[in-house]
Structure formats: structure tokens, C-alpha cells
Enzyme design. Structure first.
Site, PDB file in Angstrom:
ATOM      1  N   ASP A  48      52.867  75.081  13.959  1.00 25.90           N
ATOM      2  CA  ASP A  48      53.774  74.026  14.395  1.00 25.90           C
ATOM      3  C   ASP A  48      54.849  73.782  13.335  1.00 25.90           C
ATOM      4  O   ASP A  48      54.558  73.735  12.140  1.00 25.90           O
ATOM      5  CB  ASP A  48      52.979  72.744  14.641  1.00 25.90           C
ATOM      6  CG  ASP A  48      53.784  71.678  15.360  1.00 25.90           C
ATOM      7  OD1 ASP A  48      54.631  72.046  16.198  1.00 25.90           O
ATOM      8  OD2 ASP A  48      53.543  70.486  15.097  1.00 25.90           O
ATOM      9  N   HIS A  49      56.077  73.625  13.773  1.00 27.05           N
ATOM     10  CA  HIS A  49      57.211  73.366  12.873  1.00 27.05           C
ATOM     11  C   HIS A  49      57.281  74.380  11.733  1.00 27.05           C
ATOM     12  O   HIS A  49      57.415  74.013  10.563  1.00 27.05           O
ATOM     13  CB  HIS A  49      57.154  71.940  12.319  1.00 27.05           C
ATOM     14  CG  HIS A  49      57.362  70.887  13.354  1.00 27.05           C
ATOM     15  ND1 HIS A  49      58.582  70.666  13.944  1.00 27.05           N
ATOM     16  CD2 HIS A  49      56.494  70.019  13.934  1.00 27.05           C
ATOM     17  CE1 HIS A  49      58.472  69.685  14.832  1.00 27.05           C
ATOM     18  NE2 HIS A  49      57.214  69.290  14.857  1.00 27.05           N
TER      19      HIS A  49
ATOM     20  N   THR B 207      49.563  62.028  15.687  1.00 22.35           N
ATOM     21  CA  THR B 207      49.347  60.694  15.096  1.00 22.35           C
ATOM     22  C   THR B 207      48.163  59.977  15.730  1.00 22.35           C
ATOM     23  O   THR B 207      47.364  59.352  15.026  1.00 22.35           O
ATOM     24  CB  THR B 207      50.618  59.847  15.234  1.00 22.35           C
ATOM     25  OG1 THR B 207      51.686  60.506  14.535  1.00 22.35           O
ATOM     26  CG2 THR B 207      50.419  58.469  14.639  1.00 22.35           C
TER      27      THR B 207
ATOM     28  N   HIS C 251      58.245  61.555  16.301  1.00 21.76           N
ATOM     29  CA  HIS C 251      57.018  61.854  15.580  1.00 21.76           C
ATOM     30  C   HIS C 251      56.508  60.587  14.901  1.00 21.76           C
ATOM     31  O   HIS C 251      57.281  59.705  14.538  1.00 21.76           O
ATOM     32  CB  HIS C 251      57.271  62.917  14.508  1.00 21.76           C
ATOM     33  CG  HIS C 251      57.666  64.244  15.050  1.00 21.76           C
ATOM     34  ND1 HIS C 251      58.927  64.769  14.888  1.00 21.76           N
ATOM     35  CD2 HIS C 251      56.964  65.170  15.754  1.00 21.76           C
ATOM     36  CE1 HIS C 251      58.986  65.951  15.459  1.00 21.76           C
ATOM     37  NE2 HIS C 251      57.809  66.221  15.998  1.00 21.76           N
ATOM     38  N   GLY C 252      55.195  60.505  14.729  1.00 25.05           N
ATOM     39  CA  GLY C 252      54.629  59.368  14.009  1.00 25.05           C
ATOM     40  C   GLY C 252      54.506  58.140  14.891  1.00 25.05           C
ATOM     41  O   GLY C 252      54.512  58.211  16.128  1.00 25.05           O
TER      42      GLY C 252
ATOM     43  N   SER D 250      52.176  61.137  20.902  1.00 24.58           N
ATOM     44  CA  SER D 250      51.352  59.993  20.494  1.00 24.58           C
ATOM     45  C   SER D 250      52.112  58.687  20.646  1.00 24.58           C
ATOM     46  O   SER D 250      53.276  58.580  20.245  1.00 24.58           O
ATOM     47  CB  SER D 250      50.925  60.152  19.029  1.00 24.58           C
ATOM     48  OG  SER D 250      50.073  61.257  18.857  1.00 24.58           O
TER      49      SER D 250
ATOM     50  N   HIS E 241      57.498  67.017  21.997  1.00 26.26           N
ATOM     51  CA  HIS E 241      56.983  66.601  20.704  1.00 26.26           C
ATOM     52  C   HIS E 241      56.935  65.071  20.669  1.00 26.26           C
ATOM     53  O   HIS E 241      57.707  64.400  21.343  1.00 26.26           O
ATOM     54  CB  HIS E 241      57.879  67.112  19.574  1.00 26.26           C
ATOM     55  CG  HIS E 241      57.705  68.567  19.296  1.00 26.26           C
ATOM     56  ND1 HIS E 241      57.336  69.049  18.063  1.00 26.26           N
ATOM     57  CD2 HIS E 241      57.831  69.657  20.094  1.00 26.26           C
ATOM     58  CE1 HIS E 241      57.252  70.364  18.105  1.00 26.26           C
ATOM     59  NE2 HIS E 241      57.559  70.758  19.339  1.00 26.26           N
ATOM     60  N   GLY E 242      56.002  64.534  19.868  1.00 27.30           N
ATOM     61  CA  GLY E 242      55.905  63.082  19.772  1.00 27.30           C
ATOM     62  C   GLY E 242      55.186  62.456  20.945  1.00 27.30           C
ATOM     63  O   GLY E 242      55.579  61.394  21.438  1.00 27.30           O
TER      64      GLY E 242
END
Length: 234
Positions: A81-82, A230, A177-178, A208, A205-206
Site C-alpha cells: 500500500d502506498h 485506522t 486517511h486517519g 475508516s 482510500h480512507g
């Protein structure tokens, strides 16, 4: 059973569902993910972050291959990932990852294309799939100020996919993200437009903290992989 992410996502695309993609970082988390995959009868995409060391990539590749032997009934892909460098992507290919994410989304458009294509040419030669990102998914702690600045431009999407040869595309539609600072606001019309234009599966993505109904709507409008990190850390 470890498979290319392209194989899994092509099936998800044909049947209009999304595959969960949990981040793993130890043998315990790998085992837990496979156990849930078996219990819920779902394919999985296991994600390992790029810490820019070959040792870490090789360790996680070995752990996943070890656990995978005990779950031949769970279709699974393993993705770096990334991925931040050509060297990391090559290390992942050598370590048995079935997919790499070539993330150059912070670069200008042409630079993103050049770097993704370089990795795609190498990965595809040995049957490894490539995820890329157009636009940029930022961090939740600065969500209110950056949410709109990195959204994917539909006018660039077709050209990007064609020129890079990427197998799937991560799009920025308002997630972060986060942990979110503020309420998640997803641009579903943008997502529908991207889905109508691009001929490869779309990635979120993201995932959570985004909310179940937001995720359901995103899947209805074309998302085929939902990244989760997260929530698992928490």
C-alpha cells in the site's frame, strides 16, 4: 489462496460489490483477517504499508504466504500500500506480493504518469497488478481545509489510466486517511462520473470512520475496494 488483485476486482466489478482491504502488520493480524474472510465467506485484500525497507516487505510477504497455506478457501490479494519508490515495488514483487500500489499522487500529473508506468511495465511482466492514485486523499486531522483540494479531476482520469496502464484507480472523492476532524462529505456525483468514464475498478482510500451508509452508496456508485486501517488500529 493468493491471487492478483485484478482478478478479484474484475469479479467484484462484474457483480457490483466491493472487497474489504484491511491493513495487516503482524502474523496475528494476518491470521485474524483470514479467519474473518473464511467466517464471512468473502474475498480479502491484505494491505502492507511501505516503510522503505526491504526487510519489512520480505517479512510481511513471508508471513502472508505462510498463513495463506492454511486458508486455501479464502481468495486473497496481497498489496504493497502506498508504495513510495521503484525499489520498494520491486522488493514487493520479489517477496510474493500479488499487487503493488504505485503512489505518486503528490507529484504533478505528468510525473505521476511517468512513475506509475515505469512500475506497471515491470510488474505486468511477471503477472503482478498495479494500483495508482489520481487526485490525493489527505489526512483527517486537516480535513476541513484540504478536503476539496485533492479531488480527482475527471478530465484527467481516462488519459491517466490509458497512459499508465494501471489495473485499478484510487480516486479522491472526499474521504481522508486517519481520524476525521469534521463530518465526512463524499462527492457521489463525482464518483458516478468517474465510474462512467474509467474502464478499471475504482478504489476508496480512507474507509475508516466514513460511515456505513456512505460506504454503501460508494459501492453502489462503483467502488470495488474499501481500504481499512485506522478503525483496526483503534
Amino acid at each position: 489462496m493468493l491471487l492478483s488483485m485484478k482478478t478479484l476486482l474484475d469479479t467484484a466489478e462484474s457483480k457490483a460489490f466491493a472487497i474489504p482491504a484491511p491493513t495487516v502488520w503482524s502474523i496475528e493480524t494476518v491470521e485474524a483477517a483470514y479467519a474473518v474472510g473464511r467466517a464471512m465467506n468473502t474475498p480479502l485484500i491484505l494491505m502492507v504499508w511501505d516503510d522503505n525497507t526491504v526487510a519489512w516487505i520480505e517479512k510481511m510477504g513471508s508471513l502472508v504466504h505462510l498463513v495463506d497455506k492454511r486458508y486455501p478457501d479464502v481468495p486473497c490479494a496481497l498489496i504493497l500500500d502506498h508504495g513510495q519508490s521503484f525499489a520498494s515495488s520491486v522488493a514487493a514483487v520479489r517477496a510474493g506480493f500479488t499487487t503493488v500500489m504505485a503512489d505518486y499522487s503528490m507529484m504533478p500529473f505528468e510525473g505521476n504518469i511517468i512513475n506509475v508506468k515505469r512500475i506497471a511495465d515491470v510488474a505486468h511482466a511477471v503477472g503482478v497488478a498495479v494500483e495508482a492514485e489520481l487526485g490525493h486523499v489527505g489526512e483527517g486531522f486537516e480535513y476541513e481545509t484540504t478536503r476539496d483540494s485533492g479531488l480527482t479531476d475527471p478530465a484527467q482520469a481516462v488519459d491517466f489510466v490509458t497512459r499508465t496502464g494501471c489495473d485499478m484507480l484510487a480516486v479522491a472523492i472526499g474521504t481522508s486517511h486517519g481520524t476525521y476532524k469534521g463530518e465526512p462529505k463524499l462527492d457521489f456525483e463525482l464518483l458516478s462520473t468517474l465510474d462512467s468514464l474509467v474502464n478499471v475498478p475504482l478504489i476508496l482510500h480512507g474507509g475508516s470512520g466514513t460511515g456505513d451508509e456512505n460506504l454503501r452508496e460508494a459501492v453502489r456508485r462503483g467502488i470495488r475496494k474499501v481500504n481499512l486501517c485506522t478503525d483496526l488500529f483503534n
